[in-house]
Design an enzyme around this catalytic site. Sequence first.
Site, mmCIF file in Angstrom:
data_model
loop_
_atom_site.group_PDB
_atom_site.id
_atom_site.type_symbol
_atom_site.label_atom_id
_atom_site.label_comp_id
_atom_site.label_asym_id
_atom_site.label_seq_id
_atom_site.Cartn_x
_atom_site.Cartn_y
_atom_site.Cartn_z
ATOM 1 N N GLU A 1 6.017 -0.769 78.653
ATOM 2 C CA GLU A 1 5.071 0.080 79.375
ATOM 3 C C GLU A 1 3.817 0.355 78.535
ATOM 4 O O GLU A 1 2.759 0.653 79.068
ATOM 5 C CB GLU A 1 5.746 1.396 79.799
ATOM 6 C CG GLU A 1 5.062 2.052 80.981
ATOM 7 C CD GLU A 1 5.850 3.204 81.564
ATOM 8 O OE1 GLU A 1 6.405 4.011 80.797
ATOM 9 O OE2 GLU A 1 5.912 3.316 82.815
ATOM 10 N N HIS B 1 28.539 -13.231 72.686
ATOM 11 C CA HIS B 1 29.389 -13.796 73.731
ATOM 12 C C HIS B 1 28.675 -13.801 75.077
ATOM 13 O O HIS B 1 29.311 -13.953 76.102
ATOM 14 C CB HIS B 1 30.689 -13.012 73.827
ATOM 15 C CG HIS B 1 31.425 -12.921 72.528
ATOM 16 N ND1 HIS B 1 32.473 -13.761 72.208
ATOM 17 C CD2 HIS B 1 31.248 -12.121 71.453
ATOM 18 C CE1 HIS B 1 32.914 -13.457 70.995
ATOM 19 N NE2 HIS B 1 32.197 -12.471 70.510
ATOM 20 N N LYS C 1 4.157 3.792 93.286
ATOM 21 C CA LYS C 1 4.369 5.209 93.629
ATOM 22 C C LYS C 1 3.720 5.554 94.953
ATOM 23 O O LYS C 1 4.306 6.231 95.800
ATOM 24 C CB LYS C 1 3.759 6.107 92.537
ATOM 25 C CG LYS C 1 4.597 6.231 91.280
ATOM 26 C CD LYS C 1 3.980 7.297 90.369
ATOM 27 C CE LYS C 1 4.619 7.246 88.990
ATOM 28 N NZ LYS C 1 3.981 8.172 88.047
#
Lengths: 419, 419
Positions: B269, B295, B405
Amino acid sequence: MIGLCTDHLGLDLDRALGEWEGALEAARAGLLARKGVPGSFLGWMDLPEDTETLRAVRRYREGVDFAEDLVHIGIGGSSLGALALEEALGEGRVRVHPVDHVEPTPLKRLLDRLDPRRTLVHVVSKSGTTLETLSAFALFLDWLKKGTPDWRRHVVVTTDPSRGPLRRFAQEEGLASFSIPEEVGGRYSVLSPVGLLPLAFSGADLEALLSGARMANEVARRPLGENLPLKTALLQHLAWLEGRGITVFMAYSARMRHVPAWFVQLHDESLGKRDREGRRVGTTALPALGPQDQHAQVQLFREGPLDKLIVLALPLQDEPLVIPEGPGLPGFLPGRTFLDVLQAEALATEEALAQAGQRVYTLTLDRVDAYHLGWLLQHLMWQTAFLGELWGVNAFDQPGVELGKRLALERLEKDGRFQ
Amino acid sequence: MIGLCTDHLGLDLDRALGEWEGALEAARAGLLARKGVPGSFLGWMDLPEDTETLRAVRRYREGVDFAEDLVHIGIGGSSLGALALEEALGEGRVRVHPVDHVEPTPLKRLLDRLDPRRTLVHVVSKSGTTLETLSAFALFLDWLKKGTPDWRRHVVVTTDPSRGPLRRFAQEEGLASFSIPEEVGGRYSVLSPVGLLPLAFSGADLEALLSGARMANEVARRPLGENLPLKTALLQHLAWLEGRGITVFMAYSARMRHVPAWFVQLHDESLGKRDREGRRVGTTALPALGPQDQHAQVQLFREGPLDKLIVLALPLQDEPLVIPEGPGLPGFLPGRTFLDVLQAEALATEEALAQAGQRVYTLTLDRVDAYHLGWLLQHLMWQTAFLGELWGVNAFDQPGVELGKRLALERLEKDGRFQ
């Protein structure tokens, strides 16, 4: 059901399917032709049909009356899927404690919190030789032996049907045990006892889980136009051809918060390797959560490099939990449901990412429940297997992890401590 | 202390520092020149010195005698750092329940499990307008009001010192409250009451946490050759110049398992945005854990595309927990410590990744404790701030999240449900 929304993809999917029909059908035919061939590791296709194992897991669970806590020792494919399902579906009847590491302090803290007389230890390793798993198991075994007279009742082993030290140990000591079928690799084993056993204890609808996975199997055999995993494999493939090196799996569900990590292993370890010509192929899977990562990763996804395919996974239904009046809420919000907010955020994010120039599509799940998670996980296994065919790699081996294993053992044998 | 190991980097760091000295010193000078300038959002540099706030948090904690559970409502920067520290350092004196989402079923389940008379609700939003946080807060507020006569004692608010609806609400109702200083952005706020308050309840050494962060501040002002964040910023910068689009943060510590997610937000960000010429810059941070991801992701890191810089974070000391005898263990292992295994795996992975052609370096922490985590987090903030200067972006804004938003709010206002 699980649906696919490509409204904001900026691509005519039907047309692309037409263009790629030959390659996709060849990928499916190539994959299915190897089914039943020893060493092809396609046993994951059969796990959803294995109702006998399901019954055995249930019988075992009913016979264990002392367990209030279950310690699940395993790493990678022996852990990530089980945890993802436990977080999403577990009812907490028995508390599940994952041990997927070897860090001293948290190991000690867990031992201090548990009562061996009320604890079942589930140790999981396909090969029975996984260093971290065997080390942690030795610790818990020692603890059980000191803390319970009948320690054997407190251990259950899931490993290869006939080979390896864990199988041998289970036989010698007469322990309860389950098998990961020989033709099922670790990262494809979540619907074997690896995942079923802890879920049976914490309380989840295992019938529905396998039933959903069977639906994924059925869909994978349908014609191209109705075939979800061939479609999503194509979308992954096209993004890779465009040079998009990162595939984001962004689950819009707190219950699904560990599903992306399971997908990361499935995708990365299956597809990140040399192809037959020795070229490095694969894309890097990035785990994400919605709406949380709107506040963390979406800034980068919008304005950073256009190197991503972003897949949202969104539930369509849930409890009708209503937002009450509260400080600072926009006037139109109280009375709406929390699910309205979740969905509005997901759809807005999809649109905003598409506008920015990233590729994005959405998988919709009718609900976050056992049926849909079984379907989703099995769907993603089909997608991965198809991609292996398209990219010319063996999606069922992992040659690239051997060197690290060998170097670690050499270092330990030489007693080479960190300077 | 926190050390830097570049043995397998394939790069002469001292020489590179010499070549880049001008740019690095300019980056530091440019950053520090803005300190104290309103709107530059460099207040995070001062948080470690703020012992007054620390005392206020402690006094508040001592006055709350009823709390057995703490619900921490916040998202992104109001959540990730607090969770990372809680997982690493929390002693569990009060149980901390993060609410960083709006999914109905888990919200309901949490409400059903808690007793309002024994619960403290901490709501965190810098602006006081975060949609998800306010929605969840409305639900918990309603629940407290129905379940406790003195609900005001059960709420504590952390928000802007003077502005926004949460500040207003706290003032009107006479609630306990703390401030995120105006010049501190969300993703740089972990050492403000955002993180300090839950840690005070769960039990962590907050003095040591801030003391470690002060050490990071001191190191950031040292000459180039002893300056850890300028060095790591350079390594990140050089990898970016080489076209490596992915920066992996791989913590070899189960206690640090949520630190990578905090770093992802900080890095992505802050740096994933348009530079002054409008070019898309930034690299994508990928969270990883060792040894778990050996793994899962290491196969891809070894054989997939050479597009990564991989940073390991490794503790040097921990409890001397010894591996007992157990089935399947190589003969040389019993008697060695779990930390030996952890370190051998990390060093082997570093070597194997370097051999494969990825860039890799290791940050060593003497211990996983409050002092070293405070240092590490503050170090990473300095690294990020320096990178912002090198890449010509404002590391303290987030313009790319506004569209999403707005679209979400529009959708909710129109009552546009998912079809």
